[in-house]
Design an enzyme around this catalytic site. Sequence first.
Site, PDB file in Angstrom:
ATOM      1  N   GLN A 544       0.808  -1.205   0.000  1.00 38.70           N
ATOM      2  CA  GLN A 544       0.000   0.000   0.000  1.00 38.70           C
ATOM      3  C   GLN A 544       0.849   1.266   0.000  1.00 38.70           C
ATOM      4  OE1 GLN A 544      -3.215   0.066  -0.420  1.00 38.70           O
ATOM      5  NE2 GLN A 544      -3.289   2.294  -0.376  1.00 38.70           N
ATOM      6  N   GLU A 545       1.950   1.245   0.730  1.00 40.14           N
ATOM      7  CA  GLU A 545       2.761   2.451   0.890  1.00 40.14           C
ATOM      8  C   GLU A 545       3.609   2.761  -0.344  1.00 40.14           C
ATOM      9  OE1 GLU A 545       2.945   4.757   3.056  1.00 40.14           O
ATOM     10  OE2 GLU A 545       2.107   4.033   4.928  1.00 40.14           O
ATOM     11  N   SER A 546       4.271   1.769  -0.899  1.00 41.91           N
ATOM     12  CA  SER A 546       5.268   2.046  -1.942  1.00 41.91           C
ATOM     13  C   SER A 546       5.115   1.219  -3.207  1.00 41.91           C
ATOM     14  CB  SER A 546       6.677   1.792  -1.379  1.00 41.91           C
ATOM     15  OG  SER A 546       6.852   0.408  -1.102  1.00 41.91           O
ATOM     16  N   TYR A 651      -6.864   3.448   3.458  1.00 38.89           N
ATOM     17  CA  TYR A 651      -5.578   2.820   3.782  1.00 38.89           C
ATOM     18  C   TYR A 651      -5.786   1.620   4.703  1.00 38.89           C
ATOM     19  CZ  TYR A 651      -0.772   2.716   5.715  1.00 38.89           C
ATOM     20  OH  TYR A 651       0.494   2.357   6.129  1.00 38.89           O
TER      21      TYR A 651
END
Length: 713
Positions: A544-546, A651
Amino acid sequence: MLCADAKFAEIRIAWRVLACIDNLRGMRAVIHSFRPVAAAALALVCNLPARGANTVEADAAARKSFQEAYAHATANMEDSGADTGAGDSESLKNYPLYPYLQAARIQAALTSTDAAALALADKRAADFIAAYGQQPVSRNLRRAWLDSLARREQWNQFMAAWRDAGASEASRCESFTARIELQKTEGLAAEIAKAWLTPHSLPECDRPFAWLKDNGGLTPALIEERVHLALDNNNAAFARQIIEQLPPDRAAPLFQWAGLLESPLRSIDSLIASPSTPVNPNALLAGWKRLARVDRDGAQERYSKLVAARGLSPESASPFALALALALAWDRDSASLQYFDLVAPADLDDPSREWWARAALWVKNWKLAAHVIASMSETNRQSARWRYWLARGTEQTQSLQEAGPLYESVLPDDNYYSAMAAAHLGRTVSPHPEAVPVDKQALAALEHTPAFERAHDLLLCGMRPEAQAERQYGYEPLTPEARIQSIRMAADWGWYDQAVTVATSLHVFNDYTLLYPRPYDAEVNAAAHLAQITPEIVYGVVRQESLYRPDAVSNAGARGLMQLQPATARSTAHFYKRPTPALTDLFDPYINTALGAARLRMLLDEFDGQIPVALAGYNAGPNAVIRWLPPEPIDSDIWIENIPYNETRGYVQRILWHSLMFTWLRTQGQALHTNTWLEPILPMHHTEQSDRVAASDRLSAGPKGSSPTARQR
């Protein structure tokens, strides 16, 4: 489960063992047992088509020569500017990326201060751009050349090289200046007027804007239009600069508007006290919205007074009621419902109705929630989110049997809501995989397309922006079928962010084997073991982040696989008594995942092991989450749905789903239970542990802290 103190003692000991040298990089030596997996991942990233050994070795040698020459050209601008490549080997000249080296050398030559050298550089740049046109390899050079020509006021050459497509605002302003200097001004006033309409400062256009004013094109109406753009973007300070250009009678109401944004409480109190003072209705509403966002209590206290003082009818008061209702709903304040009741239906769009429904869910007014959902647009009402909540309301007001078909309708959606529906039905989650078809012939053709060959080599050389430009250049003319195959090609190359991004754009979501790879098992497994959390949660955060990019940097400065802010990384290392990581350390997957997982562990213990709350804290910061925690236990889905930041809500939901899919893949398709997702969210009990976490954050954050950027609600 170990008690908190024992758990942290174990983690600290493990971390100390990992630090075999005086830096977090010592982790590599300890997790040697994970190296085979890492090697396999590296082999995947560097995957090349099956070719003869001699050819592969020759390609590798040429790539190494290119990287060395390119690094020299970009790091030693003065030395490499005069290098025309006469001494380059034939293998280097035949390497597909050789034009990038040529472009870099020409760009270096443009930094010279010698007139003769610059004249030669201009010719080299012109010849190169003529040869490569709009291909990606020429784009950076064209921008650098245009900047150089503008600085030297070589306007004829500038206009010969100028292309509007893809130009920046600054470069477009330079083109206006060139046309002014060359007296090619036909139609220019309209173009400059269009550029004028921007809500922020644009100093590169000072000369064109002055020309527009001198030629009578900068009318008061045009000035007012830009002021309104700035005010609509809450840029009151810049708006004031523009207002100064207006005559006093036209400036006064706009200065009043800026004051309403800058000091809403004082300005609105003044307008309440002086009912006869004229005010633009849009300015009053803008100031009121600002007040509602920054001072909910103050807005509530003044709502009736404002309506009475300004003589607002129910219809004209409706937008003011909506602004206050939304602000209170974001605070999970039940008073929002009384203001939603005052809003005219015409003022309610889907996002507003969603917050009305969330406010009803927070107080468990299921009938009201169902009523609001029924008033949404057909598209919104049929989304998995609101079908799920309609099912929840039906279960609460009628029975699970009545709600069953509604829950059933959500199950095929394969997302957070389908997993929650399964939990309410007491079923396991069985996703619905749809494999992207493999067309080996089409894949081979794609891989040998020149643009994709260059993109692949650029990726292997670590030149991601250039690789992305080449990939897009090769992607645009593809057929729909070939575009689908490009997903698999990117995944085969280890270019996971592009694989997922392209798949999303093509609405391909359910090839879980393809879109949920595990290229960092060594790093993630070690980090998860240290932090005593499941690897799937860590992978969910990484995805999800990168999107698996170890070199990712966000607009806010977060870095690496788990997107750690430098201040957050420092506070986490400080908490575990480890050396302060350098910025470059955060691009190391071992260090980044270790720190990221440790940070998640800190948040889990701060928030009593509640995974949704810890994930929200990872994204929005622990201080925001502390404000969001309920005063008493509440259903987890209601709490998550009422997270006020749209970004953070999505998120949390996505990472829960991602972790479920990673687990499903690891267990080779075993159906999974999500009944633990139904556990209520509890109020936080402050402990010595949470106090230490907060103190560590404050100590390492410094004067600016590490609070998240503002997020849209």
